[in-house]
Design a protein around this motif. Structure first.
Motif, PDB file in Angstrom:
ATOM      1  N   PHE A   1      31.902  10.734  32.724  1.00  0.00           N
ATOM      2  CA  PHE A   1      31.125  10.316  33.888  1.00  0.00           C
ATOM      3  C   PHE A   1      32.058  10.231  35.083  1.00  0.00           C
ATOM      4  O   PHE A   1      33.202   9.778  34.966  1.00  0.00           O
ATOM      5  CB  PHE A   1      30.475   8.952  33.659  1.00  0.00           C
ATOM      6  N   ALA A   2      31.575  10.669  36.238  1.00  0.00           N
ATOM      7  CA  ALA A   2      32.374  10.594  37.458  1.00  0.00           C
ATOM      8  C   ALA A   2      31.450  10.243  38.630  1.00  0.00           C
ATOM      9  O   ALA A   2      30.295  10.699  38.672  1.00  0.00           O
ATOM     10  CB  ALA A   2      33.076  11.925  37.728  1.00  0.00           C
ATOM     11  N   PRO A   3      31.930   9.437  39.549  1.00  0.00           N
ATOM     12  CA  PRO A   3      31.121   9.147  40.740  1.00  0.00           C
ATOM     13  C   PRO A   3      30.899  10.404  41.567  1.00  0.00           C
ATOM     14  O   PRO A   3      31.601  11.410  41.414  1.00  0.00           O
ATOM     15  CB  PRO A   3      31.959   8.117  41.501  1.00  0.00           C
ATOM     16  N   LYS A   4      29.936  10.353  42.443  1.00  0.00           N
ATOM     17  CA  LYS A   4      29.559  11.530  43.230  1.00  0.00           C
ATOM     18  C   LYS A   4      30.733  12.111  44.007  1.00  0.00           C
ATOM     19  O   LYS A   4      30.867  13.331  44.129  1.00  0.00           O
ATOM     20  CB  LYS A   4      28.422  11.156  44.183  1.00  0.00           C
ATOM     21  N   SER A   5      31.604  11.250  44.511  1.00  0.00           N
ATOM     22  CA  SER A   5      32.726  11.718  45.322  1.00  0.00           C
ATOM     23  C   SER A   5      33.759  12.490  44.499  1.00  0.00           C
ATOM     24  O   SER A   5      34.493  13.330  45.032  1.00  0.00           O
ATOM     25  CB  SER A   5      33.408  10.530  46.005  1.00  0.00           C
ATOM     26  N   ASP A   6      33.854  12.221  43.173  1.00  0.00           N
ATOM     27  CA  ASP A   6      34.862  12.859  42.319  1.00  0.00           C
ATOM     28  C   ASP A   6      34.272  13.906  41.378  1.00  0.00           C
ATOM     29  O   ASP A   6      35.029  14.558  40.638  1.00  0.00           O
ATOM     30  CB  ASP A   6      35.582  11.804  41.472  1.00  0.00           C
ATOM     31  N   TYR A   7      32.959  14.048  41.378  1.00  0.00           N
ATOM     32  CA  TYR A   7      32.319  14.918  40.374  1.00  0.00           C
ATOM     33  C   TYR A   7      32.764  16.372  40.506  1.00  0.00           C
ATOM     34  O   TYR A   7      33.141  17.011  39.521  1.00  0.00           O
ATOM     35  CB  TYR A   7      30.793  14.825  40.498  1.00  0.00           C
ATOM     36  N   ALA A   8      32.761  16.903  41.726  1.00  0.00           N
ATOM     37  CA  ALA A   8      33.103  18.316  41.923  1.00  0.00           C
ATOM     38  C   ALA A   8      34.544  18.598  41.507  1.00  0.00           C
ATOM     39  O   ALA A   8      34.832  19.609  40.854  1.00  0.00           O
ATOM     40  CB  ALA A   8      32.875  18.713  43.377  1.00  0.00           C
ATOM     41  N   ASP A   9      35.471  17.707  41.871  1.00  0.00           N
ATOM     42  CA  ASP A   9      36.876  17.906  41.523  1.00  0.00           C
ATOM     43  C   ASP A   9      37.084  17.839  40.011  1.00  0.00           C
ATOM     44  O   ASP A   9      37.854  18.619  39.438  1.00  0.00           O
ATOM     45  CB  ASP A   9      37.746  16.852  42.205  1.00  0.00           C
ATOM     46  N   THR A  10      36.388  16.906  39.356  1.00  0.00           N
ATOM     47  CA  THR A  10      36.521  16.777  37.898  1.00  0.00           C
ATOM     48  C   THR A  10      35.949  17.998  37.194  1.00  0.00           C
ATOM     49  O   THR A  10      36.532  18.504  36.220  1.00  0.00           O
ATOM     50  CB  THR A  10      35.801  15.509  37.406  1.00  0.00           C
ATOM     51  N   LEU A  11      34.823  18.488  37.677  1.00  0.00           N
ATOM     52  CA  LEU A  11      34.214  19.677  37.091  1.00  0.00           C
ATOM     53  C   LEU A  11      35.116  20.894  37.262  1.00  0.00           C
ATOM     54  O   LEU A  11      35.305  21.688  36.323  1.00  0.00           O
ATOM     55  CB  LEU A  11      32.853  19.930  37.729  1.00  0.00           C
ATOM     56  N   LEU A  12      35.705  21.062  38.431  1.00  0.00           N
ATOM     57  CA  LEU A  12      36.614  22.179  38.682  1.00  0.00           C
ATOM     58  C   LEU A  12      37.843  22.074  37.777  1.00  0.00           C
ATOM     59  O   LEU A  12      38.330  23.089  37.254  1.00  0.00           O
ATOM     60  CB  LEU A  12      37.032  22.195  40.155  1.00  0.00           C
ATOM     61  N   GLN A  13      38.322  20.860  37.585  1.00  0.00           N
ATOM     62  CA  GLN A  13      39.464  20.647  36.694  1.00  0.00           C
ATOM     63  C   GLN A  13      39.116  21.033  35.263  1.00  0.00           C
ATOM     64  O   GLN A  13      39.920  21.652  34.560  1.00  0.00           O
ATOM     65  CB  GLN A  13      39.892  19.182  36.757  1.00  0.00           C
ATOM     66  N   ASP A  14      37.910  20.705  34.824  1.00  0.00           N
ATOM     67  CA  ASP A  14      37.439  21.095  33.491  1.00  0.00           C
ATOM     68  C   ASP A  14      37.429  22.611  33.334  1.00  0.00           C
ATOM     69  O   ASP A  14      37.858  23.152  32.310  1.00  0.00           O
ATOM     70  CB  ASP A  14      36.026  20.543  33.244  1.00  0.00           C
ATOM     71  N   LEU A  15      36.928  23.303  34.347  1.00  0.00           N
ATOM     72  CA  LEU A  15      36.852  24.766  34.285  1.00  0.00           C
ATOM     73  C   LEU A  15      38.239  25.386  34.201  1.00  0.00           C
ATOM     74  O   LEU A  15      38.468  26.336  33.441  1.00  0.00           O
ATOM     75  CB  LEU A  15      36.102  25.303  35.511  1.00  0.00           C
ATOM     76  N   LYS A  16      39.197  24.849  34.963  1.00  0.00           N
ATOM     77  CA  LYS A  16      40.568  25.364  34.927  1.00  0.00           C
ATOM     78  C   LYS A  16      41.201  25.107  33.560  1.00  0.00           C
ATOM     79  O   LYS A  16      41.911  25.961  33.023  1.00  0.00           O
ATOM     80  CB  LYS A  16      41.396  24.707  36.028  1.00  0.00           C
ATOM     81  N   LEU A  17      40.948  23.927  32.991  1.00  0.00           N
ATOM     82  CA  LEU A  17      41.504  23.604  31.675  1.00  0.00           C
ATOM     83  C   LEU A  17      40.909  24.499  30.591  1.00  0.00           C
ATOM     84  O   LEU A  17      41.620  24.954  29.695  1.00  0.00           O
ATOM     85  CB  LEU A  17      41.242  22.128  31.348  1.00  0.00           C
TER      86      LEU A  17
END
Length: 218
Positions: A23-39
């Motif tokens: 779970f991530a707040p709205k402000s961090d969701y996009a960055d966390t998702l992009l990090q997941d894709l890179k990983l």
């Protein structure tokens, strides 16, 4: 209905679970998702020889847990766990985190073996792509793959290839199937994978559907 919906996404929430748990707040969701894709891209490259079938990512406040489902766990683990340590180093480098720092994110890796590789669409797909790159006749590759899948207990298999098949000048699409593939039935357990194969003549797209039977909602 055209068969253009991903079989896993079509059943997500009803019968299948998400492959990322966090779970991530709205402000961090996009960055966390992009990090997941890179990983995920990094891990797919690192574990190309291990027959990676699935990857689950679980996040907590200061911890990331990776669950690998692979056909060859020995390749991931390495001698004395050296393979896992190298993978952790690559993940830390991708995250830009110093593992020796006081509040560094903790990385945990769990490796699970796929008991029947012939029922995994991802592994079957990799075998077909490897054969196409070696310029083995595509019909021989596909017929052998389908026979192995059905012999392993599948109720149906469908393989679609498209592009400059066999190096022809004009691209075309060919479909091969055995058994049944009820793509519009939600309770059907269908494993699916797709990936282009870069041959000497150009790209050839490959799609694999494997029907393992019906699943019941708990």
């Amino acid at each position: 209905m055209g068969q253009k919906v991903h079989p896993y996404g079509f059943r997500l929430g009803s019968f299948f679970d998400w492959k990322a748990h966090w779970f991530a707040p709205k402000s961090d969701y996009a960055d966390t998702l992009l990090q997941d894709l890179k990983l995920r891209r990094l891990i797919n490259e690192q574990l190309d020889r291990a027959d990676l079938v699935d990857l689950i990512i679980e996040r907590s406040l200061k911890k990331i847990r990776f669950i690998f489902y692979v056909g060859r766990p020995g390749v991931v683990i390495g001698r004395g766990g050296s393979g896992i340590e190298r993978l952790k180093e690559a993940i830390y480098q991708s995250l830009g985190v110093d593992p020796k720092a006081k509040n560094a994110t903790q990385i945990n890796i769990e490796v699970k073996e796929v008991k029947n590789p012939d029922l995994s669409a991802r592994i079957v797909l990799k075998r077909i792509i490897a054969g196409l790159k070696k310029r083995i006749p595509h019909r021989r590759i596909i017929n052998k793959a389908m026979e192995q899948v059905m012999a392993s207990g599948a109720q149906g298999v469908k393989i679609i290839i498209s592009g400059r098949i066999g190096g022809t000048e004009i691209s075309r699409t060919e479909k091969y199937s055995l058994g049944k593939i009820p793509t519009q039935t939600l309770r059907a357990n269908i494993d699916y994978a797709e990936e282009p194969a870069l041959t000497r003549s150009g790209y050839v797209g490959v799609k694999v559907y494997i029907y393992k039977g019906e699943i019941s909602k708990k």
